[in-house]
Design a protein around this motif. Structure first.
Motif, PDB file in Angstrom:
ATOM      1  N   ARG A   1       0.585  23.698  -6.853  1.00 56.11           N
ATOM      2  CA  ARG A   1       0.281  24.825  -5.959  1.00 56.11           C
ATOM      3  C   ARG A   1      -1.216  24.980  -5.746  1.00 56.11           C
ATOM      4  NH1 ARG A   1      -0.274  29.913  -7.957  1.00 56.11           N
ATOM      5  NH2 ARG A   1       1.114  29.457  -9.722  1.00 56.11           N
ATOM      6  N   LEU A   2      -1.999  24.660  -6.778  1.00 58.12           N
ATOM      7  CA  LEU A   2      -3.447  24.786  -6.690  1.00 58.12           C
ATOM      8  C   LEU A   2      -4.112  23.547  -6.074  1.00 58.12           C
ATOM      9  CD1 LEU A   2      -4.140  26.440 -10.176  1.00 58.12           C
ATOM     10  CD2 LEU A   2      -4.138  27.568  -7.939  1.00 58.12           C
ATOM     11  N   GLY A   3      -3.311  22.545  -5.760  1.00 60.39           N
ATOM     12  CA  GLY A   3      -3.846  21.358  -5.108  1.00 60.39           C
ATOM     13  C   GLY A   3      -4.495  20.365  -6.048  1.00 60.39           C
ATOM     14  N   CYS A   4      -4.015  20.268  -7.279  1.00 58.12           N
ATOM     15  CA  CYS A   4      -4.590  19.332  -8.253  1.00 58.12           C
ATOM     16  C   CYS A   4      -4.429  17.892  -7.767  1.00 58.12           C
ATOM     17  CB  CYS A   4      -3.899  19.501  -9.602  1.00 58.12           C
ATOM     18  SG  CYS A   4      -4.500  18.384 -10.891  1.00 58.12           S
TER      19      CYS A   4
ATOM     20  N   THR B   1      10.857  17.243 -16.439  1.00 57.13           N
ATOM     21  CA  THR B   1       9.530  16.860 -15.962  1.00 57.13           C
ATOM     22  C   THR B   1       9.634  16.071 -14.656  1.00 57.13           C
ATOM     23  OG1 THR B   1       8.761  16.730 -18.259  1.00 57.13           O
ATOM     24  CG2 THR B   1       7.389  15.688 -16.575  1.00 57.13           C
ATOM     25  N   ILE B   2      10.540  15.104 -14.630  1.00 59.63           N
ATOM     26  CA  ILE B   2      10.714  14.289 -13.428  1.00 59.63           C
ATOM     27  C   ILE B   2      11.215  15.146 -12.270  1.00 59.63           C
ATOM     28  CG2 ILE B   2      12.026  12.370 -12.449  1.00 59.63           C
ATOM     29  CD1 ILE B   2      12.010  11.120 -15.266  1.00 59.63           C
ATOM     30  N   GLU B   3      12.156  16.026 -12.563  1.00 60.56           N
ATOM     31  CA  GLU B   3      12.689  16.928 -11.533  1.00 60.56           C
ATOM     32  C   GLU B   3      11.588  17.816 -10.972  1.00 60.56           C
ATOM     33  OE1 GLU B   3      15.928  20.587 -11.080  1.00 60.56           O
ATOM     34  OE2 GLU B   3      15.883  19.374 -12.902  1.00 60.56           O
TER      35      GLU B   3
ATOM     36  N   TYR C   1       7.961  19.565  -6.715  1.00 62.42           N
ATOM     37  CA  TYR C   1       6.650  20.074  -6.314  1.00 62.42           C
ATOM     38  C   TYR C   1       5.727  18.976  -5.793  1.00 62.42           C
ATOM     39  CZ  TYR C   1       8.506  24.048  -8.793  1.00 62.42           C
ATOM     40  OH  TYR C   1       9.322  25.082  -9.210  1.00 62.42           O
ATOM     41  N   ARG C   2       6.300  17.768  -5.629  1.00 63.31           N
ATOM     42  CA  ARG C   2       5.571  16.645  -5.038  1.00 63.31           C
ATOM     43  C   ARG C   2       4.282  16.338  -5.803  1.00 63.31           C
ATOM     44  NH1 ARG C   2       6.349  17.918   1.491  1.00 63.31           N
ATOM     45  NH2 ARG C   2       8.638  17.968   1.424  1.00 63.31           N
ATOM     46  N   PHE C   3       4.434  16.220  -7.101  1.00 61.65           N
ATOM     47  CA  PHE C   3       3.305  15.866  -7.969  1.00 61.65           C
ATOM     48  C   PHE C   3       3.532  14.465  -8.504  1.00 61.65           C
ATOM     49  CE2 PHE C   3       0.497  15.866 -11.611  1.00 61.65           C
ATOM     50  CZ  PHE C   3      -0.596  16.588 -11.147  1.00 61.65           C
ATOM     51  N   ASP C   4       2.525  13.614  -8.382  1.00 58.25           N
ATOM     52  CA  ASP C   4       2.620  12.213  -8.775  1.00 58.25           C
ATOM     53  C   ASP C   4       2.844  12.091 -10.284  1.00 58.25           C
ATOM     54  OD1 ASP C   4       2.363   9.505  -9.206  1.00 58.25           O
ATOM     55  OD2 ASP C   4       0.444   9.297  -8.175  1.00 58.25           O
ATOM     56  N   LEU C   5       3.969  11.484 -10.668  1.00 57.40           N
ATOM     57  CA  LEU C   5       4.283  11.319 -12.086  1.00 57.40           C
ATOM     58  C   LEU C   5       3.206  10.545 -12.832  1.00 57.40           C
ATOM     59  CD1 LEU C   5       8.095  10.439 -11.983  1.00 57.40           C
ATOM     60  CD2 LEU C   5       7.082  12.484 -12.968  1.00 57.40           C
ATOM     61  N   GLU C   6       2.560   9.598 -12.158  1.00 57.44           N
ATOM     62  CA  GLU C   6       1.568   8.765 -12.824  1.00 57.44           C
ATOM     63  C   GLU C   6       0.268   9.512 -13.101  1.00 57.44           C
ATOM     64  OE1 GLU C   6       1.055   5.106 -10.745  1.00 57.44           O
ATOM     65  OE2 GLU C   6       3.097   4.413 -11.198  1.00 57.44           O
ATOM     66  N   LYS C   7       0.168  10.751 -12.630  1.00 58.46           N
ATOM     67  CA  LYS C   7      -1.008  11.575 -12.923  1.00 58.46           C
ATOM     68  C   LYS C   7      -0.803  12.466 -14.149  1.00 58.46           C
ATOM     69  CE  LYS C   7      -2.979  11.788  -8.276  1.00 58.46           C
ATOM     70  NZ  LYS C   7      -3.393  12.670  -7.151  1.00 58.46           N
ATOM     71  N   ILE C   8       0.356  12.371 -14.781  1.00 58.21           N
ATOM     72  CA  ILE C   8       0.667  13.246 -15.907  1.00 58.21           C
ATOM     73  C   ILE C   8       0.303  12.580 -17.225  1.00 58.21           C
ATOM     74  CG2 ILE C   8       2.527  14.382 -17.180  1.00 58.21           C
ATOM     75  CD1 ILE C   8       3.931  14.830 -14.511  1.00 58.21           C
ATOM     76  N   ILE C   9      -0.397  13.324 -18.074  1.00 57.55           N
ATOM     77  CA  ILE C   9      -0.687  12.925 -19.455  1.00 57.55           C
ATOM     78  C   ILE C   9       0.088  13.860 -20.367  1.00 57.55           C
ATOM     79  CG2 ILE C   9      -2.468  12.632 -21.216  1.00 57.55           C
ATOM     80  CD1 ILE C   9      -4.531  12.575 -18.904  1.00 57.55           C
ATOM     81  N   PHE C  10       0.841  13.316 -21.304  1.00 56.89           N
ATOM     82  CA  PHE C  10       1.508  14.130 -22.312  1.00 56.89           C
ATOM     83  C   PHE C  10       0.693  14.082 -23.595  1.00 56.89           C
ATOM     84  CE2 PHE C  10       5.502  13.926 -19.803  1.00 56.89           C
ATOM     85  CZ  PHE C  10       5.725  15.296 -19.755  1.00 56.89           C
ATOM     86  N   GLU C  11       0.322  15.245 -24.055  1.00 58.93           N
ATOM     87  CA  GLU C  11      -0.636  15.367 -25.157  1.00 58.93           C
ATOM     88  C   GLU C  11       0.017  16.078 -26.342  1.00 58.93           C
ATOM     89  OE1 GLU C  11      -4.737  17.992 -25.659  1.00 58.93           O
ATOM     90  OE2 GLU C  11      -4.339  16.956 -23.762  1.00 58.93           O
ATOM     91  N   VAL C  12      -0.055  15.462 -27.512  1.00 56.04           N
ATOM     92  CA  VAL C  12       0.485  16.070 -28.721  1.00 56.04           C
ATOM     93  C   VAL C  12      -0.665  16.369 -29.664  1.00 56.04           C
ATOM     94  CG1 VAL C  12       0.952  13.820 -29.791  1.00 56.04           C
ATOM     95  CG2 VAL C  12       2.107  15.854 -30.646  1.00 56.04           C
TER      96      VAL C  12
END
Length: 256
Positions: A84-87, A110-112, A117-128
């Protein structure tokens, strides 16, 4: 851990509503700096309460009965808000490995959300966070491997504070290693911390793991790290987390 059928069938909109948690969550975003290109590399999404209450307020309300739903809700809320914020950079999302009963099943929300919201999956980092009690290290390895197959990057936060060792990195192989702020604090004045950094850099170079220094608060810490070859930086010197806002480069401090 058995997850009730009704929870397994939750949709992205269910996660956004906050109804099963009993309260709404929001996201604050802190920029991560690429010093070499003088640009914003990513934003870390940090959970907040409905009126901006800190993470402590939120986690005081999380327990074994709702942590699975909370983990899913944080992912969806982070993706929805960032979109929504245009990241248009990478987005780092914290997750709770002990809330995951099956990596492939738990990644569906997450995939859904990314598709919705049309966000590129390859831009996601999962951080533990390394500070979280990891009950099963092999389970975390399976989670990381599963996420990598889906194209997600993975990160270990607060390295040096908990379970992970340099030897463990050879098995886990995260995309990014975030150095604990206790290692960063006054590193320009501490030879022991400096030697530790060199050891970490050596292993990460062998494995192709990116090093990110977080918790930077002073120009002296920043300058030492940059001169030591650390490219990615995060901390209050640059910006505090901003509630439902992606700070632009012009709003970020500490560039000079």
């Amino acid at each position: 851990m058995d997850i009730p059928i009704q929870i397994k069938q939750q949709t992205c909109m269910d996660c956004l509503s906050g109804q099963p948690l009993g309260f709404e969550i929001k996201m604050a975003f802190q920029p991560i700096i690429d010093w070499q290109s003088q640009s914003i590399f990513a934003y870390e999404a940090l959970v907040r309460g409905p009126t901006g209450q800190g993470a402590g307020w939120v986690f005081d309300r999380i327990n074994d009965s709702n942590k699975y739903y909370f983990d899913q809700s944080c992912r969806v809320k982070a993706i929805e808000t960032a979109a929504r914020l245009g990241c248009d950079t990478l987005l780092s999302i914290n997750f709770l490995p002990n809330a995951i009963y099956n990596p492939e099943t738990c990644i569906r929300a997450t995939i859904e959300a990314a598709e919705l919201y049309r966000f590129d999956l390859e831009k996601i980092i999962f951080e533990v966070t390394e500070g979280e009690q990891i009950l099963n290290q092999n389970k975390l390895k399976r989670i990381f491997e599963s996420y990598a197959r889906h194209g997600f990057r993975t990160a270990i936060d607060d390295f040096g504070a908990g379970f992970a060792s340099l030897e463990w990195l050879h098995s886990l192989r995260p995309s990014i290693l975030k150095l604990d702020m206790d290692l960063i604090r006054n590193i320009h004045q501490d030879s022991a911390r400096q030697r530790r950094l060199v050891d970490i850099q050596r292993v990460c170079a062998e494995l192709g793991v990116i090093i990110l220094a977080e918790g930077i608060e002073t120009v002296e810490e920043r300058d030492f790290l940059v001169n030591a070859g650390v490219r990615y930086l995060q901390g209050y010197l640059f910006a505090k987390p901003a509630l439902e806002q992606l700070l632009t480069k012009a709003q970020v401090q500490g560039w000079r």
